[in-house]
Design an enzyme around this catalytic site. Structure first.
Site, PDB file in Angstrom:
ATOM      1  N   LYS A   1      35.803 -22.019  42.472  1.00 40.02           N
ATOM      2  CA  LYS A   1      36.796 -22.656  43.132  1.00 40.02           C
ATOM      3  C   LYS A   1      38.144 -21.865  42.853  1.00 40.02           C
ATOM      4  CE  LYS A   1      39.507 -26.865  42.201  1.00 40.02           C
ATOM      5  NZ  LYS A   1      39.277 -28.575  41.576  1.00 40.02           N
TER       6      LYS A   1
ATOM      7  N   ASP B   1      45.455 -31.988  31.891  1.00 39.71           N
ATOM      8  CA  ASP B   1      44.044 -31.935  32.487  1.00 39.71           C
ATOM      9  C   ASP B   1      43.550 -30.630  32.043  1.00 39.71           C
ATOM     10  OD1 ASP B   1      41.810 -31.148  33.926  1.00 39.71           O
ATOM     11  OD2 ASP B   1      42.805 -31.442  35.869  1.00 39.71           O
TER      12      ASP B   1
ATOM     13  N   ASP C   1      35.544 -35.201  43.751  1.00 44.51           N
ATOM     14  CA  ASP C   1      36.098 -34.213  42.708  1.00 44.51           C
ATOM     15  C   ASP C   1      35.354 -32.782  42.962  1.00 44.51           C
ATOM     16  OD1 ASP C   1      37.201 -32.721  40.962  1.00 44.51           O
ATOM     17  OD2 ASP C   1      36.739 -34.283  39.420  1.00 44.51           O
TER      18      ASP C   1
ATOM     19  N   GLU D   1      45.000 -33.669  42.282  1.00 43.94           N
ATOM     20  CA  GLU D   1      44.108 -34.201  40.976  1.00 43.94           C
ATOM     21  C   GLU D   1      44.853 -35.082  40.232  1.00 43.94           C
ATOM     22  OE1 GLU D   1      42.413 -30.709  39.608  1.00 43.94           O
ATOM     23  OE2 GLU D   1      40.941 -30.374  41.426  1.00 43.94           O
TER      24      GLU D   1
END
Ligand code: AMP
Length: 574
Positions: free
Chosen positions: A81, A181, A19, A158
């Site tokens: 990211k 999330d 991850d 994800e």
């Protein structure tokens, strides 16, 4: 160091699940008891996605890099990211890096930790990416893997990974999931459906600029307001410290109705009491912002709140009780939280890795995803008899279509005696071809004839590994041409990857053995800078003792001095 016994054949190679998160990254592998997180060199499951490069080219990753933030801010990068797949460059100690290069340093560190833990080389990984990551961002992620010496043949979105971790790989009942999330700086909602053993992402929505950090900021502001102080009156370092204290206070609100936040300002400790209710009210606006993407994902999937069977929470910020309470009120059901919200995605990626290895323990669930952008071609439109407008975009696979998907569009000739048809492959949402991203083109010859008589069938097939196959068939003759689009403008070839690796060879990856010592020293140095008077002298005493022990090199002595220093740091870092 613990070594894992493994019963696999010698020539089997281990595929791990990673991850690669905005705030933290994790690595996991599949064991006979199911997926398991591999602790890093400091014994922790989470490695902050933070990288620092110093003047000499030494690379620091994770907690050590984060600790360098307040001392050497120009040498540290984080949240890169967000920029994956863009041309953005980060400058660390005067050296330039692309987001995927910084990500590769995080991946390399995880890979090393896994290799020491497992006692074998790790050469392949399944890496998770947000469901909305487009092709470019996925390619950049893959490249980050390659730069770290990892083969990345499969990526998993994800939310899919989260659902898989929740036991989907052995679930048979059809279920509709909502994966919620809320990470440090991003918020994603995904709706997935398990139907006849096929797991489908039905819709994704989110807010790229909403996350746990916003809840920290609300706490910091509430404190300042109560203490009658302003953010502007604080130096940059003081602000960093305020936020650190606010984060701790934020965590504490989940444990009790009333908390005390303290902040050391000019050697004076300022304290403020904050009630759960006050904090919740201050967060009202953020909680309202959470509603929108939930509504949007439901409407995109054509579902109502009541249609959702399970709500899965992932991302560290879902631990906040005010967020949980809000969700219970919103969904009128208790979310599924049996797994640690930070670890769920990595565990799911490890299950996916086991599926790729075709391990017997996992049943192969067919994973699907949704295409997060529209794929189409350029066409000429006849808007009135004899009047044409060219440069228009014709969607073939629309955004949010479940993939793997294959769609065909029939296009007719627009001129008399037209000899060929050119299919330009584009990605994007604009009505105009020129505003969309050009991916490639294909030409095919057609028999001459009056306009509109000849036609071609254009078929796009897009799969979960982001491969787009374009096939053009002339309807009258059956002649066809095909091409596969893998590459994109910023795709690096193998030679380029190799060349960039050589260019980056000057970087000195720190030996992992001394990580803990380095971290303790950095933390101590930072606190020394913040302290004054007696506190400063006390810190100086223990830092000097630790440094002396390091110089002498006696292992037991180093450990004792480090423990002592650590104790002081714990005490002082209220
Ligand atoms: P992630 O990006 O998923 O690692 O999430 C990081 C975010 O989760 C940060 O904003 C943290 O402040 C927040 N977080 C982590 N643990 C907790 C906790 N126990 N209570 C509240 N927020 C937390």
């Amino acid at each position: 160091m613990e070594h894992n016994k493994n019963f696999r054949e010698m020539d089997d190679h281990m595929i791990v699940g990673i991850d690669l998160g905005t705030t933290n990254s994790l690595i996991a592998y599949f064991t006979e008891e199911g997926p398991k997180i591999i602790p890093n060199r400091l014994g922790k499951n989470l490695t902050p996605s933070v990288v620092s490069v110093d003047e000499e080219g030494n690379v620091y990753v994770g907690e050590t890099a984060r600790e360098r933030m307040s001392l050497y801010p120009d040498s540290v990068a984080q949240t890169f990211k967000r920029s994956m797949g863009t041309e953005r460059e980060y400058i660390l100690s005067g050296k330039h890096f692309r987001p995927e290069e910084l990500s590769s340093m995080v991946l390399r560190s995880l890979k090393e930790d896994a290799e020491v833990y497992l006692g074998e080389e790790v050469t392949e990984a399944v890496i998770s990416v947000p469901a909305y990551f487009d092709d470019k961002r996925r390619k950049a992620t893959k490249r980050a893997g390659e730069l770290a010496g990892l083969k990345v043949e499969r990526m998993i979105s994800e939310p899919t990974a989260a659902a898989v971790a929740y036991g989907l790989y052995d679930k048979t009942k059809d279920t509709r999931f909502l994966v919620f999330d809320l990470g440090g700086g991003t918020f994603d909602v995904s709706i997935l459906e398990l139907y006849h053993n096929i797991l489908e992402v039905r819709a994704v929505a989110g807010d790229n600029y909403l996350g746990g950090e916003d809840f920290t900021e609300v706490m910091a502001k509430l404190f300042l307001q109560k203490a009658k102080m302003t953010l502007q009156s604080l130096t940059e370092k003081e602000q960093v410290r305020l936020y650190r204290q606010a984060e701790k206070a934020k965590y504490a609100t989940s444990e009790s109705d009333k908390i005390t936040m303290s902040f050391l300002y000019h050697e004076e400790t300022i304290e403020q009491q904050i009630t759960h209710r006050e904090y919740e009210e201050a967060c009202e606006e953020l909680l309202m912002k959470i509603r929108e993407p939930v509504k949007k994902s439901l409407s995109d999937a054509g579902l109502k709140l009541g249609d959702i069977d399970e709500v899965i929470l992932i991302g560290g910020a879902t631990r906040l009780s005010i967020v949980r309470d809000f969700l219970i009120r919103l969904f009128r059901k208790f979310p599924d939280t049996k797994l640690n919200p930070d670890e769920t995605v990595a565990l799911g990626a490890a299950v996916q890795a086991a599926m790729k290895e075709r391990r017997e323990e996992v049943k192969e669930v067919i994973l699907t995803d949704v295409c997060s952008f529209t794929l189409g071609t350029e066409v000429v439109v006849e808007y009135e008899e004899g009047k044409f407008e060219d440069g228009r975009f014709c969607p073939i696979i629309e955004r949010n279509t479940v993939i793997p998907a294959s769609h065909t569009e029939r296009l007719f000739t627009v001129r008399d005696n037209q000899e060929k048809v050119r299919v330009r492959v584009l990605q994007g949402e604009s009505r105009f071809a020129r505003n969309n991203l050009f991916l490639g083109e294909l030409e095919i010859e057609i028999p001459k004839g009056p306009k509109g008589r000849e036609s071609v069938d254009v078929t796009y097939t897009y799969d979960i590994n982001s491969l787009l196959e374009v096939e053009v068939t002339v309807v009258s003759t059956g002649v066809s041409r095909k091409m596969i689009i893998k590459g994109q403008e910023n795709q690096m070839t193998e030679e380029e990857v190799k060349k960039r690796m050589e260019e980056l060879a000057y970087l000195k990856i720190q030996p992992r053995d001394y990580e803990e010592n380095r971290l303790v020293l950095l933390r101590a140095e930072r606190m020394y800078e913040e302290a004054l008077g007696d506190r400063r002298r006390k810190l100086d005493h223990y830092i000097t003792a630790f440094e002396a022990a390091l110089k002498r090199g006696d292992h037991d002595e180093i450990m004792d001095a480090r423990d002592e220093l650590n104790e002081i740091l714990e005490e002082e870092d209220e």
